[in-house]
Design a protein around this motif. Structure first.
Motif, PDB file in Angstrom:
ATOM      1  N   GLU A  68       0.899  -1.140   0.184  1.00 49.77           N
ATOM      2  CA  GLU A  68       0.307  -0.049   0.048  1.00 49.77           C
ATOM      3  C   GLU A  68       0.837   1.176  -0.106  1.00 49.77           C
ATOM      4  O   GLU A  68       2.046   1.216   0.442  1.00 49.77           O
ATOM      5  CB  GLU A  68      -0.779  -0.040   1.146  1.00 49.77           C
ATOM      6  N   SER A  79     -10.745   7.234  -7.236  1.00 49.25           N
ATOM      7  CA  SER A  79     -11.350   5.842  -7.464  1.00 49.25           C
ATOM      8  C   SER A  79     -12.379   5.681  -8.515  1.00 49.25           C
ATOM      9  O   SER A  79     -12.638   4.453  -9.040  1.00 49.25           O
ATOM     10  CB  SER A  79     -12.322   5.769  -6.094  1.00 49.25           C
ATOM     11  N   LEU A  93      -6.732  -1.153  -6.720  1.00 50.58           N
ATOM     12  CA  LEU A  93      -7.260  -2.148  -6.229  1.00 50.58           C
ATOM     13  C   LEU A  93      -8.301  -1.811  -4.711  1.00 50.58           C
ATOM     14  O   LEU A  93      -9.091  -2.526  -4.601  1.00 50.58           O
ATOM     15  CB  LEU A  93      -6.342  -3.219  -5.691  1.00 50.58           C
ATOM     16  N   SER A  94      -7.641  -0.859  -4.096  1.00 46.02           N
ATOM     17  CA  SER A  94      -8.396  -0.604  -3.016  1.00 46.02           C
ATOM     18  C   SER A  94      -7.926   0.876  -2.702  1.00 46.02           C
ATOM     19  O   SER A  94      -6.900   1.275  -3.020  1.00 46.02           O
ATOM     20  CB  SER A  94      -7.760  -1.505  -1.713  1.00 46.02           C
ATOM     21  N   ALA A  95      -8.715   1.510  -1.780  1.00 49.35           N
ATOM     22  CA  ALA A  95      -8.617   2.949  -1.394  1.00 49.35           C
ATOM     23  C   ALA A  95      -9.024   2.996  -0.091  1.00 49.35           C
ATOM     24  O   ALA A  95     -10.345   2.739   0.114  1.00 49.35           O
ATOM     25  CB  ALA A  95      -9.082   3.719  -2.463  1.00 49.35           C
ATOM     26  N   ARG A  96      -8.425   3.928   0.894  1.00 45.56           N
ATOM     27  CA  ARG A  96      -8.992   4.203   2.034  1.00 45.56           C
ATOM     28  C   ARG A  96      -8.784   5.896   2.270  1.00 45.56           C
ATOM     29  O   ARG A  96      -7.721   6.048   2.050  1.00 45.56           O
ATOM     30  CB  ARG A  96      -8.270   3.598   3.044  1.00 45.56           C
ATOM     31  N   VAL A 143      -3.820   3.649  -0.478  1.00 46.63           N
ATOM     32  CA  VAL A 143      -4.313   3.055  -1.653  1.00 46.63           C
ATOM     33  C   VAL A 143      -3.330   1.688  -2.111  1.00 46.63           C
ATOM     34  O   VAL A 143      -2.216   1.696  -1.677  1.00 46.63           O
ATOM     35  CB  VAL A 143      -4.382   3.863  -3.069  1.00 46.63           C
ATOM     36  N   ARG A 144      -3.859   0.849  -2.875  1.00 51.63           N
ATOM     37  CA  ARG A 144      -2.938  -0.132  -3.250  1.00 51.63           C
ATOM     38  C   ARG A 144      -3.360  -0.472  -4.823  1.00 51.63           C
ATOM     39  O   ARG A 144      -4.550  -0.383  -5.154  1.00 51.63           O
ATOM     40  CB  ARG A 144      -3.510  -1.523  -2.517  1.00 51.63           C
TER      41      ARG A 144
END
Length: 165
Positions: free
Chosen positions: A25, A39, A54-57, A64-65
């Motif tokens: 990440e 996103s 792939l992902s986000a916070r 993110v990843r």
């Protein structure tokens, strides 16, 4: 702002600030309002390479990843890389709206059409957008991007010379 292989402009939405944890990440410095603006894009370019998110916070520093970044070493290698999208992938604008990237590089003229300089940056310190204009003599000036002072017209910015420092 970069260009894609097809010559299309790319717009930076964020930069990689560094690795977060050990699973690949990364922390981002956002140039847009929120992580949602990043996103919504299916195709991103990280350091010029196409990658899928792939992902986000969200948070104080969004994390993110990206596809293909599986460990801390790979994440750390991205430090300083821009996260960009093709200009054509940005949402359409309403009348009177603009993207900063579309203003940068525009010529500046007075109301009589005399060349004054070029917009080199758009800043916002909370009270509205300011255009940083490099004048013909190389000096720079910050001008409020406000009707009557600096108006966008036909691919150029018409400035009131009274506001040039």
């Amino acid at each position: 702002m970069a260009a894609s292989d097809r010559g299309e402009r790319r717009i930076a939405l964020a930069a990689v600030a560094g690795a977060h944890g050990v699973k690949g990440e990364v922390r981002l410095k956002m140039f847009s309002d929120s992580i949602e603006s990043l996103s919504r894009h299916k195709k991103l370019y990280v350091g010029g390479a196409e990658r899928r998110l792939l992902s986000a916070r969200d948070g104080k520093t969004p994390v993110v990843r990206f596809e293909g970044v599986a460990d801390r070493g790979a994440a750390e290698a991205l430090r300083g890389s821009l996260v960009e999208v093709d200009r054509s992938d940005l949402p359409p604008l309403e009348e009177g709206e603009y993207y900063h990237a579309d203003i940068i590089g525009l010529p500046c003229e007075d109301s009589d059409g005399n060349a004054l300089g070029m917009v080199i940056a758009v800043e916002n310190y909370g009270a509205g957008d300011l255009l940083e204009v490099e004048l013909k003599d190389g000096k720079r000036s910050l001008i409020p991007f406000t009707a009557g002072i600096a108006d966008l017209a036909d691919g150029r910015v018409v400035l009131d010379p009274e506001f040039l420092a």
